[in-house]
Design a protein around this motif. Structure first.
Motif, short mmCIF file in Angstrom:
data_model
loop_
_atom_site.label_atom_id
_atom_site.label_comp_id
_atom_site.label_asym_id
_atom_site.label_seq_id
_atom_site.Cartn_x
_atom_site.Cartn_y
_atom_site.Cartn_z
N MET A 230 43.80 -28.84 -1.24
CA MET A 230 44.51 -27.79 -0.32
C MET A 230 45.79 -27.38 -0.84
O MET A 230 46.58 -28.03 -1.19
CB MET A 230 44.63 -28.24 1.01
CG MET A 230 43.41 -28.92 1.65
SD MET A 230 43.39 -29.32 3.35
CE MET A 230 41.73 -29.45 4.01
N LEU A 231 45.89 -25.80 -0.87
CA LEU A 231 46.95 -25.42 -1.35
C LEU A 231 47.79 -24.71 0.03
O LEU A 231 47.17 -24.05 0.77
CB LEU A 231 46.87 -24.43 -2.29
CG LEU A 231 46.29 -24.90 -3.75
CD1 LEU A 231 46.10 -23.82 -4.87
CD2 LEU A 231 47.17 -26.12 -4.10
N PRO A 232 48.92 -24.83 -0.12
CA PRO A 232 50.14 -25.16 -1.25
C PRO A 232 50.48 -26.64 -1.15
O PRO A 232 51.27 -27.01 -2.01
CB PRO A 232 51.30 -24.12 -0.80
CG PRO A 232 51.35 -24.10 0.62
CD PRO A 232 49.74 -24.05 1.07
N CYS A 233 50.03 -27.50 -0.37
CA CYS A 233 50.57 -28.92 -0.12
C CYS A 233 49.83 -29.69 -1.41
O CYS A 233 50.54 -30.86 -1.49
CB CYS A 233 50.22 -29.40 1.10
SG CYS A 233 48.55 -29.63 1.42
N SER A 234 48.69 -29.41 -1.58
CA SER A 234 48.11 -30.08 -3.05
C SER A 234 47.59 -31.26 -2.64
O SER A 234 47.25 -32.07 -3.41
CB SER A 234 49.08 -30.29 -4.29
OG SER A 234 49.66 -29.17 -4.70
N HIS A 235 47.32 -31.62 -1.23
CA HIS A 235 46.38 -32.71 -1.06
C HIS A 235 45.15 -32.73 -1.28
O HIS A 235 44.36 -31.59 -1.17
CB HIS A 235 46.67 -33.08 0.75
CG HIS A 235 47.85 -33.79 0.95
ND1 HIS A 235 48.74 -33.29 1.89
CD2 HIS A 235 48.37 -34.84 0.67
CE1 HIS A 235 49.77 -34.11 2.09
NE2 HIS A 235 49.72 -34.89 1.20
N VAL A 260 47.07 -24.28 5.46
CA VAL A 260 46.34 -23.96 4.13
C VAL A 260 46.11 -22.73 3.99
O VAL A 260 45.64 -21.92 4.83
CB VAL A 260 44.89 -24.65 4.51
CG1 VAL A 260 44.07 -24.60 3.34
CG2 VAL A 260 45.18 -26.14 4.70
N LYS A 261 46.41 -22.34 2.80
CA LYS A 261 46.17 -20.73 2.37
C LYS A 261 44.92 -20.86 1.41
O LYS A 261 44.23 -19.72 1.33
CB LYS A 261 47.53 -20.36 1.62
CG LYS A 261 48.76 -20.30 2.36
CD LYS A 261 49.90 -19.60 1.77
CE LYS A 261 51.22 -19.36 2.65
NZ LYS A 261 52.25 -18.97 1.90
N LYS A 262 44.51 -21.68 0.70
CA LYS A 262 43.44 -21.73 -0.20
C LYS A 262 42.91 -23.21 -0.58
O LYS A 262 43.72 -23.96 -0.41
CB LYS A 262 44.06 -21.06 -1.72
CG LYS A 262 42.70 -20.85 -2.60
CD LYS A 262 43.23 -20.30 -3.94
CE LYS A 262 43.97 -18.95 -3.82
NZ LYS A 262 44.55 -18.45 -5.18
N ILE A 263 41.65 -23.13 -0.81
CA ILE A 263 41.04 -24.53 -1.07
C ILE A 263 40.59 -24.40 -2.58
O ILE A 263 39.81 -23.56 -2.86
CB ILE A 263 39.98 -24.91 0.06
CG1 ILE A 263 40.33 -24.99 1.15
CG2 ILE A 263 39.19 -26.06 -0.67
CD1 ILE A 263 39.43 -25.02 2.14
N LEU A 264 40.92 -25.23 -3.42
CA LEU A 264 40.30 -25.28 -5.04
C LEU A 264 39.52 -26.33 -5.15
O LEU A 264 39.49 -27.60 -4.52
CB LEU A 264 41.39 -25.43 -5.89
CG LEU A 264 42.71 -24.29 -5.93
CD1 LEU A 264 43.74 -24.53 -6.86
CD2 LEU A 264 41.85 -22.74 -5.90
N HIS A 265 38.53 -26.09 -5.97
CA HIS A 265 37.74 -27.24 -6.64
C HIS A 265 38.24 -27.79 -7.62
O HIS A 265 38.83 -27.19 -8.79
CB HIS A 265 36.34 -26.68 -6.93
CG HIS A 265 35.11 -27.52 -7.27
ND1 HIS A 265 34.20 -27.27 -8.25
CD2 HIS A 265 35.01 -28.65 -6.81
CE1 HIS A 265 33.34 -28.48 -8.21
NE2 HIS A 265 33.76 -29.05 -7.00
N VAL A 266 38.43 -29.28 -7.57
CA VAL A 266 39.33 -30.00 -8.55
C VAL A 266 38.52 -30.84 -9.49
O VAL A 266 39.23 -31.74 -10.15
CB VAL A 266 40.46 -30.71 -7.81
CG1 VAL A 266 41.41 -29.75 -7.25
CG2 VAL A 266 39.67 -31.81 -6.92
#
Length: 289
Positions: A230-235, A260-266
């Motif tokens: 989760m961005l921008p918090c990076s959890h 939460v502004k964006k969700i990235l696949h990590v």
């Protein structure tokens, strides 16, 4: 409506099956759509809707559908919608197609699609999207290494056709061959690299805040792998399904309450290499708006 004929699948020298070229279905399309002779460029001639197009053949999990937004019309709002359907478009009558992918086609029950964010719909933008083995759809923009989570609930136990809705300000799209584009397969996102230490710290903190999950388990459902950030918090303690539910309900990270502004696949590359075919049931979650 007859089936769309396309070149048969072939095999490379190793015996591995390779897919035929991907192009737009030449017969089943919205009433406002015109195509070039190669069926790789689709344009909407009028209004802001009736711009549905489909792939000519089923696409495989992790196979990228890559589009360039080649023209836009600034007098309309909204833009390109993308997704997948598990109903063969060749069985549909073109005149019976609904005007919109969202919500009309989605509400018929065999399609999942969503609207791309406005910042991804600029003329000249290249959008790649694909579905993983758990039915989650991701995209990348202009070849960037970030995998952005769009939606889930795709029924991956059936053949899947790509769905695109040339809607609103999006006037024309062109299908591209992803193998001919510059790749960043060996380059990690600077954003992800910058947050590596913070992610590890967040994972440790989440185990103390939410007793139960261990290793890579999702801190909400404990049943799926934690594979999103989760961005921008990076959890990075949540699976794709739970991340989307969080985004569409509270909209805040459960660990720190940051918006939460964006969700990235990590964990894309490792997951692709190690994951075997799975069959999660599709979940009835509405597409992102």
């Amino acid at each position: 409506m007859g089936a769309c004929l396309s070149p048969a699948d072939d095999s490379d020298v190793s015996g591995r099956r390779t897919s035929a070229p991907l192009f737009f279905h030449p017969y089943v399309k919205g009433s406002q759509i015109v195509m070039d002779e190669s069926h790789s460029i689709a344009s909407r001639v009028a209004t802001f809707c009736n711009g549905l197009v489909f792939s000519n053949r089923p696409v495989e999990p992790y196979e990228k559908v890559t589009l360039k937004i080649s023209k836009e019309d600034g007098k309309w709002h909204g833009g390109l919608r993308v997704g997948f359907t598990w109903e063969d478009p060749s069985l549909w009558e073109p005149r019976e197609l609904p005007p919109f992918a969202c919500p009309n086609l989605v509400n018929q029950g065999k399609t999942r699609a969503c609207v791309l964010p406005d910042e991804y719909c600029e003329e000249g933008t290249i959008v790649s999207y694909w579905v993983d083995n758990q039915g989650c759809v991701f995209c990348s923009i202009n070849g960037e290494p970030e995998d952005i989570l769009l939606l889930d609930g795709v029924l991956v136990t059936s053949p899947l056709w790509a769905v695109m809705d040339i809607y609103g300000r999006t006037k024309e799209v062109q299908l591209l061959d992803p193998s001919n584009l510059p790749t960043n397969n060996n380059v990690h996102s600077p954003l992800l690299l910058a947050h590596d230490d913070q992610i590890e710290s967040n994972r440790h903190d989440s185990h103390s805040l939410l007793e139960g999950p261990t290793g890579d388990e999702c801190a909400v459902c404990f049943g799926h792998k934690a594979n999103t950030m989760m961005l921008p918090c990076s959890h990075a303690n949540f699976c794709a399904c739970c991340s989307l539910k969080i985004l569409k309900t509270s909209g805040c990270c459960p660990l720190c309450r940051t918006k939460v502004k964006k969700i990235l696949h990590v964990s894309g590359s490792a997951e692709r290499e190690g994951m075997e075919d799975q069959s999660d049931n599709a979940k009835d979650i509405q597409p992102l708006r």
